[in-house]
Scaffold this active site. Structure first.
Site, PDB file in Angstrom:
ATOM      1  N   GLU A  34      -3.204 -16.566  19.839  1.00  0.00           N
ATOM      2  CA  GLU A  34      -1.899 -17.222  19.808  1.00  0.00           C
ATOM      3  C   GLU A  34      -1.515 -17.816  18.446  1.00  0.00           C
ATOM      4  O   GLU A  34      -1.409 -19.038  18.308  1.00  0.00           O
ATOM      5  CB  GLU A  34      -1.851 -18.332  20.863  1.00  0.00           C
ATOM      6  CG  GLU A  34      -2.151 -17.851  22.266  1.00  0.00           C
ATOM      7  CD  GLU A  34      -1.866 -18.916  23.335  1.00  0.00           C
ATOM      8  OE1 GLU A  34      -1.602 -20.073  22.971  1.00  0.00           O
ATOM      9  OE2 GLU A  34      -1.890 -18.574  24.519  1.00  0.00           O
TER      10      GLU A  34
ATOM     11  N   HIS B 252      -9.789 -19.328  17.534  1.00  0.00           N
ATOM     12  CA  HIS B 252      -9.018 -20.001  18.584  1.00  0.00           C
ATOM     13  C   HIS B 252      -8.736 -21.433  18.081  1.00  0.00           C
ATOM     14  O   HIS B 252      -9.189 -22.405  18.655  1.00  0.00           O
ATOM     15  CB  HIS B 252      -9.804 -19.985  19.897  1.00  0.00           C
ATOM     16  CG  HIS B 252      -8.964 -20.157  21.136  1.00  0.00           C
ATOM     17  ND1 HIS B 252      -8.925 -19.240  22.160  1.00  0.00           N
ATOM     18  CD2 HIS B 252      -8.121 -21.152  21.512  1.00  0.00           C
ATOM     19  CE1 HIS B 252      -8.112 -19.667  23.121  1.00  0.00           C
ATOM     20  NE2 HIS B 252      -7.612 -20.826  22.761  1.00  0.00           N
TER      21      HIS B 252
ATOM     22  N   GLU C  96      -4.986 -14.450  29.081  1.00  0.00           N
ATOM     23  CA  GLU C  96      -4.894 -15.778  29.693  1.00  0.00           C
ATOM     24  C   GLU C  96      -3.716 -15.816  30.648  1.00  0.00           C
ATOM     25  O   GLU C  96      -2.651 -15.275  30.344  1.00  0.00           O
ATOM     26  CB  GLU C  96      -4.658 -16.890  28.648  1.00  0.00           C
ATOM     27  CG  GLU C  96      -5.822 -17.179  27.765  1.00  0.00           C
ATOM     28  CD  GLU C  96      -5.523 -18.297  26.757  1.00  0.00           C
ATOM     29  OE1 GLU C  96      -4.649 -19.145  27.023  1.00  0.00           O
ATOM     30  OE2 GLU C  96      -6.184 -18.293  25.704  1.00  0.00           O
TER      31      GLU C  96
ATOM     32  N   TYR D 204       2.058 -17.826  30.601  1.00  0.00           N
ATOM     33  CA  TYR D 204       2.032 -19.017  31.462  1.00  0.00           C
ATOM     34  C   TYR D 204       3.361 -19.305  32.143  1.00  0.00           C
ATOM     35  O   TYR D 204       3.408 -19.674  33.302  1.00  0.00           O
ATOM     36  CB  TYR D 204       1.618 -20.256  30.648  1.00  0.00           C
ATOM     37  CG  TYR D 204       0.161 -20.219  30.284  1.00  0.00           C
ATOM     38  CD1 TYR D 204      -0.801 -20.688  31.163  1.00  0.00           C
ATOM     39  CD2 TYR D 204      -0.268 -19.676  29.065  1.00  0.00           C
ATOM     40  CE1 TYR D 204      -2.150 -20.638  30.858  1.00  0.00           C
ATOM     41  CE2 TYR D 204      -1.613 -19.611  28.757  1.00  0.00           C
ATOM     42  CZ  TYR D 204      -2.551 -20.093  29.660  1.00  0.00           C
ATOM     43  OH  TYR D 204      -3.886 -20.027  29.362  1.00  0.00           O
TER      44      TYR D 204
ATOM     45  N   ARG E 247     -14.237 -13.961  28.407  1.00  0.00           N
ATOM     46  CA  ARG E 247     -13.611 -14.112  27.093  1.00  0.00           C
ATOM     47  C   ARG E 247     -13.921 -15.506  26.576  1.00  0.00           C
ATOM     48  O   ARG E 247     -13.633 -16.495  27.254  1.00  0.00           O
ATOM     49  CB  ARG E 247     -12.098 -13.909  27.204  1.00  0.00           C
ATOM     50  CG  ARG E 247     -11.359 -14.230  25.925  1.00  0.00           C
ATOM     51  CD  ARG E 247      -9.852 -13.930  25.992  1.00  0.00           C
ATOM     52  NE  ARG E 247      -9.269 -14.279  24.708  1.00  0.00           N
ATOM     53  CZ  ARG E 247      -8.368 -15.255  24.530  1.00  0.00           C
ATOM     54  NH1 ARG E 247      -7.879 -15.947  25.544  1.00  0.00           N
ATOM     55  NH2 ARG E 247      -7.928 -15.522  23.314  1.00  0.00           N
TER      56      ARG E 247
ATOM     57  N   ASN F  37      -1.130 -13.490  26.523  1.00  0.00           N
ATOM     58  CA  ASN F  37      -1.299 -14.684  27.359  1.00  0.00           C
ATOM     59  C   ASN F  37       0.059 -15.040  27.949  1.00  0.00           C
ATOM     60  O   ASN F  37       1.056 -15.070  27.222  1.00  0.00           O
ATOM     61  CB  ASN F  37      -1.791 -15.865  26.520  1.00  0.00           C
ATOM     62  CG  ASN F  37      -3.167 -15.616  25.926  1.00  0.00           C
ATOM     63  OD1 ASN F  37      -3.837 -14.643  26.274  1.00  0.00           O
ATOM     64  ND2 ASN F  37      -3.590 -16.503  25.033  1.00  0.00           N
TER      65      ASN F  37
HETATM   66  C1  FCB Z   1      -3.093 -21.493  25.673  1.00  0.00           C
HETATM   67  C2  FCB Z   1      -4.364 -21.626  24.875  1.00  0.00           C
HETATM   68  C3  FCB Z   1      -5.549 -22.063  25.674  1.00  0.00           C
HETATM   69  C4  FCB Z   1      -5.184 -23.099  26.713  1.00  0.00           C
HETATM   70  C5  FCB Z   1      -3.980 -22.663  27.514  1.00  0.00           C
HETATM   71  C6  FCB Z   1      -3.566 -23.630  28.584  1.00  0.00           C
HETATM   72  O1  FCB Z   1      -2.002 -21.643  24.849  1.00  0.00           O
HETATM   73  O2  FCB Z   1      -4.694 -20.406  24.261  1.00  0.00           O
HETATM   74  O3  FCB Z   1      -6.535 -22.521  24.776  1.00  0.00           O
HETATM   75  O4  FCB Z   1      -5.029 -24.324  26.134  1.00  0.00           O
HETATM   76  O5  FCB Z   1      -2.909 -22.433  26.666  1.00  0.00           O
END
Ligand code: FCB
Length: 452
Positions: A176, A130, A355, A303, A86, A301
């Protein structure tokens, strides 16, 4: 006795046959060659030049120099055994002013990259936006603040679909939009660094219009899968109080439902509109119908989570799995819970985790090794959580680790390292971290389970 740590093969065994393994990057974060072959500035090139915006005072002129080193980076993807990659297209590389003339040299770069990926047998998953808006559009009419950006983005999307659609496994319109809108226009952390809630929500509406208009404009040119990539940080109450629950509901509204509701249900959440009051965006008739386009995939995504306390002093829980180098709590369970919820509440098209990953203070030690046991643990925990979500009914088809390489982490500059490959920015030397070896072994085990 403690359970034995699952091996890469144990993890691989839990995933469906056709599951897609990938890694992700974005143009601004890796390409460099910022002003080469006709590329013009984006809002991030500009933001980096403003005093105090980027933690280490760096910029993206060179980044990982992927523009020149892409062949060897594709070789690394092949070594990993990736099925999919990607990446994003830099709008100002292929259309320097964001309107008018196309830059053939810019398109030629992406054609070379696609050639290399095809030769390596790796699927290309492209993101059109992006966060790197052509700076010229800010000068022309204020960029994302003005809805004139919508047809221009749709024209750019249609051109990419026309030229490359047949060579792409998927096209995501936006990455995002919450970050572009909120971090760019409300908290001033990201380009262009404004601090107005009303602007942020107006921009979020324009971004969603860009998404809808782009999907519509691309359809006649391609049969490839079209979708959007959203990020969510699920919120949890610190205590089971009414006040914490209410705060969580608003956070969930602005972060999750503000994007999923218009995209899949054709309306903004009423409680958030009330909460925003005069800061709610101006919406014209027909806008929401345009936003709610049929999609072929949803990119998510993930995290971390967000724990909200309204108490004074705030109630803080210990993080069972600790925090990453970004200060983000490691909390894999929210990935399972969130996926199950999205599946149930929105019945989306097939989901890809576009992500997931962690920053870690990695460095090369003896014999070219990078010991990042923390990242292996992060991967293991999140892949187990993903597997659980799939068992519980979430229709997830693939996973992209963020990121292939250490790279420019936005306002943190080069201080935060998310890569499977360590990058020495002085020499552009890439070194496979231990996590890259682990991911490679897991992918190989998954492939051999399928019989080759
Ligand atoms: C996300 C972004 C990516 C990267 C990660 C850590 O929010 O999409 O570009 O910076 O975080």
């Amino acid at each position: 006795m403690a359970e034995p740590t699952p091996t890469p093969a144990d993890i691989a065994a839990g995933f469906p046959h056709a599951f897609v393994w990938g890694a992700a990057t974005s143009a601004a974060q890796i390409e460099g060659a910022a002003f080469e072959d006709g590329r013009a500035a984006s809002i991030w090139d500009r933001f980096c030049r403003e005093e105090g915006r980027i933690a280490d005072g760096s910029n993206i002129d060179v980044a990982c120099d992927h523009y020149h080193l892409f062949q060897q980076d594709v070789e690394r993807m092949k070594w990993l055994g990736l099925k999919a990659y990607r990446f994003s297209i830099s709008w100002s590389r292929v259309q320097p002013l964001g309107e008018g003339a196309w830059n053939e040299a810019g398109f030629a770069f992406y054609a070379r990259l696609l050639d290399a990926l095809e030769a390596a047998g790796i699927e290309a998953h492209v993101t059109l936006y992006h966060w790197d808006l052509p700076a010229a559009l800010e000068d022309a009419f204020g960029g994302l603040l003005d809805r004139r950006v919508v047809p221009l983005f749709a024209a750019y999307a249609a051109e990419v679909a026309r030229r490359f659609g047949a060579r792409l496994a998927s096209i995501a319109t936006l990455n995002e939009p919450w970050c572009s809108a909120t971090l760019g226009y409300e908290t001033a952390q990201f380009a262009p660094g404004h601090a107005s809630r009303a602007e942020a929500y107006q921009v979020s509406h324009h971004l969603l219009l860009m998404h809808g208009a782009a999907v519509q404009a691309m359809r006649p040119h391609t049969t490839t899968r079209l979708g959007i990539v959203l990020n969510h940080t699920p919120a949890y109450p610190a205590e089971p109080t009414e006040a914490d629950r209410r705060a969580v509901r608003i956070d969930d509204g602005t972060n999750v439902r503000w994007y999923l509701d218009p995209v899949f249900r054709g309306h903004y959440p009423a409680d958030v509109l009330t909460y925003l009051g005069a800061d709610a965006p101006r919406v014209e008739s027909g806008d929401l119908a345009l936003i709610q386009q049929p999609l072929d995939f949803l990119g998510l995504n993930y995290y971390t989570r967000h724990v909200i306390s309204t108490a004074t002093p705030a109630v803080v829980h210990e993080a069972l799995f600790g925090h990453t180098d970004m200060g983000w709590e490691i909390y894999p369970q929210a990935l399972s819970e969130f996926l199950v919820r999205v599946q149930r509440e929105y019945q989306p098209p097939p989901i890809f985790i576009t992500e997931n990953g962690m920053a870690n203070p990695d460095h090369v030690v003896r014999d070219g090794r990078v010991d990042d046991a923390q990242r292996i643990e992060y991967l293991r925990l999140h892949l187990q959580a993903l597997q659980r979500a799939i068992e519980l009914g979430a229709d997830v088809r693939g996973y992209f680790y963020w990121s292939l390489l250490d790279n420019f982490e936005w306002n943190s500059g080069y201080l935060r390292r998310f890569g499977l490959f360590h990058v020495d920015y002085a020499t552009q030397q890439r070194t496979a971290k231990d996590s890259a070896h682990w991911y490679r072994e897991m992918i190989a085990a998954h492939r051999s389970k399928q019989g080759g």
